[in-house]
Design a protein around this motif. Sequence first.
Motif, PDB file in Angstrom:
ATOM      1  N   GLY A  33      58.966  51.992  46.742  1.00 47.26           N
ATOM      2  CA  GLY A  33      57.863  52.981  45.786  1.00 47.26           C
ATOM      3  C   GLY A  33      56.952  51.991  45.449  1.00 47.26           C
ATOM      4  N   LEU A  34      56.689  50.844  45.457  1.00 47.83           N
ATOM      5  CA  LEU A  34      55.808  49.936  44.878  1.00 47.83           C
ATOM      6  C   LEU A  34      54.623  49.809  46.013  1.00 47.83           C
ATOM      7  N   SER A  35      53.211  50.339  45.720  1.00 52.52           N
ATOM      8  CA  SER A  35      52.299  50.287  46.735  1.00 52.52           C
ATOM      9  C   SER A  35      51.741  48.931  46.636  1.00 52.52           C
ATOM     10  N   PRO A  36      50.946  48.271  47.540  1.00 50.53           N
ATOM     11  CA  PRO A  36      50.371  46.995  47.751  1.00 50.53           C
ATOM     12  C   PRO A  36      49.507  46.609  46.330  1.00 50.53           C
ATOM     13  N   THR A  37      48.796  47.585  45.728  1.00 49.70           N
ATOM     14  CA  THR A  37      48.275  47.466  44.628  1.00 49.70           C
ATOM     15  C   THR A  37      49.244  47.379  43.475  1.00 49.70           C
ATOM     16  N   ASP A  38      50.351  47.884  43.375  1.00 44.82           N
ATOM     17  CA  ASP A  38      51.284  47.521  42.357  1.00 44.82           C
ATOM     18  C   ASP A  38      51.964  46.327  42.615  1.00 44.82           C
ATOM     19  N   HIS A  39      51.853  45.863  43.717  1.00 50.05           N
ATOM     20  CA  HIS A  39      52.510  44.267  43.959  1.00 50.05           C
ATOM     21  C   HIS A  39      51.344  43.333  43.143  1.00 50.05           C
ATOM     22  N   LEU A  40      50.316  43.535  43.335  1.00 46.53           N
ATOM     23  CA  LEU A  40      49.241  42.655  42.602  1.00 46.53           C
ATOM     24  C   LEU A  40      49.353  42.634  41.182  1.00 46.53           C
ATOM     25  N   GLU A  41      49.611  44.173  40.553  1.00 44.78           N
ATOM     26  CA  GLU A  41      49.800  44.331  39.322  1.00 44.78           C
ATOM     27  C   GLU A  41      51.075  43.561  38.573  1.00 44.78           C
ATOM     28  N   VAL A  42      52.051  43.827  39.423  1.00 42.07           N
ATOM     29  CA  VAL A  42      53.301  43.093  39.037  1.00 42.07           C
ATOM     30  C   VAL A  42      53.110  41.544  38.739  1.00 42.07           C
ATOM     31  N   LEU A  43      52.436  40.853  39.799  1.00 39.26           N
ATOM     32  CA  LEU A  43      52.057  39.502  39.734  1.00 39.26           C
ATOM     33  C   LEU A  43      51.198  39.286  38.296  1.00 39.26           C
ATOM     34  N   ALA A  44      50.180  40.017  38.006  1.00 39.37           N
ATOM     35  CA  ALA A  44      49.224  39.994  37.002  1.00 39.37           C
ATOM     36  C   ALA A  44      50.290  40.106  35.594  1.00 39.37           C
ATOM     37  N   ALA A  45      51.260  41.053  35.562  1.00 38.56           N
ATOM     38  CA  ALA A  45      52.126  41.333  34.499  1.00 38.56           C
ATOM     39  C   ALA A  45      53.034  39.915  34.226  1.00 38.56           C
ATOM     40  N   HIS A  46      53.562  39.538  35.132  1.00 33.35           N
ATOM     41  CA  HIS A  46      54.627  38.345  34.962  1.00 33.35           C
ATOM     42  C   HIS A  46      53.700  36.998  34.974  1.00 33.35           C
ATOM     43  N   ALA A  47      52.541  36.782  35.303  1.00 28.97           N
ATOM     44  CA  ALA A  47      51.602  35.471  35.071  1.00 28.97           C
ATOM     45  C   ALA A  47      50.124  35.938  34.868  1.00 28.97           C
ATOM     46  N   PRO A  48      49.859  36.582  33.560  1.00 33.50           N
ATOM     47  CA  PRO A  48      48.611  37.161  33.377  1.00 33.50           C
ATOM     48  C   PRO A  48      47.570  36.077  33.357  1.00 33.50           C
ATOM     49  N   GLU A  49      47.950  34.749  33.357  1.00 31.30           N
ATOM     50  CA  GLU A  49      46.846  33.701  33.238  1.00 31.30           C
ATOM     51  C   GLU A  49      46.423  33.204  34.514  1.00 31.30           C
ATOM     52  N   LEU A  50      47.100  33.608  35.280  1.00 32.15           N
ATOM     53  CA  LEU A  50      47.176  33.128  36.874  1.00 32.15           C
ATOM     54  C   LEU A  50      45.873  33.807  37.662  1.00 32.15           C
ATOM     55  N   GLY A  51      44.998  33.169  37.746  1.00 31.94           N
ATOM     56  CA  GLY A  51      43.796  33.423  38.736  1.00 31.94           C
ATOM     57  C   GLY A  51      44.124  33.366  40.026  1.00 31.94           C
ATOM     58  N   LEU A  52      43.399  34.182  40.935  1.00 26.96           N
ATOM     59  CA  LEU A  52      43.252  34.210  42.379  1.00 26.96           C
ATOM     60  C   LEU A  52      42.102  33.939  43.032  1.00 26.96           C
ATOM     61  N   ASP A  53      42.044  33.416  44.152  1.00 24.28           N
ATOM     62  CA  ASP A  53      40.776  33.279  44.639  1.00 24.28           C
ATOM     63  C   ASP A  53      40.652  34.343  45.925  1.00 24.28           C
ATOM     64  N   ALA A  54      41.719  34.422  46.465  1.00 26.48           N
ATOM     65  CA  ALA A  54      42.073  35.140  47.829  1.00 26.48           C
ATOM     66  C   ALA A  54      43.246  36.081  48.064  1.00 26.48           C
ATOM     67  N   VAL A  55      43.257  37.078  48.756  1.00 27.33           N
ATOM     68  CA  VAL A  55      44.392  37.864  48.941  1.00 27.33           C
ATOM     69  C   VAL A  55      44.149  38.479  50.342  1.00 27.33           C
ATOM     70  N   ILE A  56      45.383  38.063  51.202  1.00 24.88           N
ATOM     71  CA  ILE A  56      45.482  38.359  52.397  1.00 24.88           C
ATOM     72  C   ILE A  56      46.433  39.439  52.714  1.00 24.88           C
ATOM     73  N   ALA A  57      45.526  40.621  53.160  1.00 28.96           N
ATOM     74  CA  ALA A  57      46.315  41.817  53.460  1.00 28.96           C
ATOM     75  C   ALA A  57      46.079  42.314  55.017  1.00 28.96           C
ATOM     76  N   ASP A  58      47.134  42.931  55.414  1.00 32.84           N
ATOM     77  CA  ASP A  58      47.150  43.455  56.961  1.00 32.84           C
ATOM     78  C   ASP A  58      46.375  44.776  56.932  1.00 32.84           C
ATOM     79  N   PRO A  59      45.582  45.044  57.672  1.00 30.88           N
ATOM     80  CA  PRO A  59      44.900  46.386  57.691  1.00 30.88           C
ATOM     81  C   PRO A  59      45.853  47.511  57.350  1.00 30.88           C
ATOM     82  N   SER A  60      47.236  47.770  57.675  1.00 33.89           N
ATOM     83  CA  SER A  60      48.032  48.966  57.289  1.00 33.89           C
ATOM     84  C   SER A  60      48.082  48.895  55.795  1.00 33.89           C
TER      85      SER A  60
END
Length: 313
Positions: free
Chosen positions: A237-264
């Motif tokens: 039930g988690l969308s790709p966006t939800d996956h990013l938000e989960v990461l932000a919730a667990h490590a809020p101070e961790l910044g990212l420079d790039a996200v790799i996503a399949d076109p799907s």
Amino acid sequence: MEGDLKVVSLGGGHGLAASLSALRRLTTELTGVVTVADNGGSSGRLRAELGGLPPGDLRMALAALCGDDEWGRTWAGILQHRFTGDGPLKDHAMGNLLIAAIWDQVDDHVAGLDLVAELLGAQGRVLPMATVPLDIEADVRLWSAPDRLSAVRGQVEVASVDGQVVTVRLDPGDPPACPEAVAAVTAADWVVVGPGSWFTSVMPTLLVPGLRDALISTTAKRVLVLNLTEQEGETEGLSPTDHLEVLAAHAPELGLDAVIADPSLVDRRGTLEATARSLGARLFVSEVATTSGSDQHDPGRLAAAFGHVMRQA
């Protein structure tokens, strides 16, 4: 130049193995930092009997770093071989037994893994994220009781839960980070997070305080690789966006420079791109699945995606 870059990849299981298989095509300075919370199968049995770190995810990472020559393919096959039959060796992975035997001899997890890597001719190094075995605990909204949160303990139990995982934590909550893993992250040019089981392989690497501090303070650029599909139970039930938000919730101070996503995974409304941007990251869209609709990343395609990101980001 990619071959000179120091790269650290974090996670466990098949996801980390895919990243390491891809990255060893790009650099000779590669380190896999592996979760140590497995409590099932051969690893769980050895952990319970011998009391050391569970070797399974470490074994898979070492196999992924084996070369493409005859020696590498042979040893990768030996590491991954599982015994059959009805005796006490049934379902044990040969690599797990080898790692456990070497640990018993040298009494040092890192030295033992380095020795196995030398034997295999591994193209990189494999390290545990912590120096003690860990347990995963989760707050879960069970489908049978959706109006409240229930606590679930154990990596296998969390991964197969009949409900939606909300948050995870480690027990012990303040485990000692592997010093060599911290040093590798601190000295890295690039740090890769994911893909893999989001709550039981990816998030735990962000929850070891010493390792998380290194991930936040390192001058390395950070790239996240998104999973290709939901995982039944764990991320259902988690969308790709939800996956990013989960990461932000667990490590809020961790910044990212790039996200790799399949076109799907990319939505037409641009929500995924906007969420990546909110975390400081540029979204890179690239075909990385083995086939259309697959949940497995192709190492060759993933290597090409990593190479593009490292040249552009």
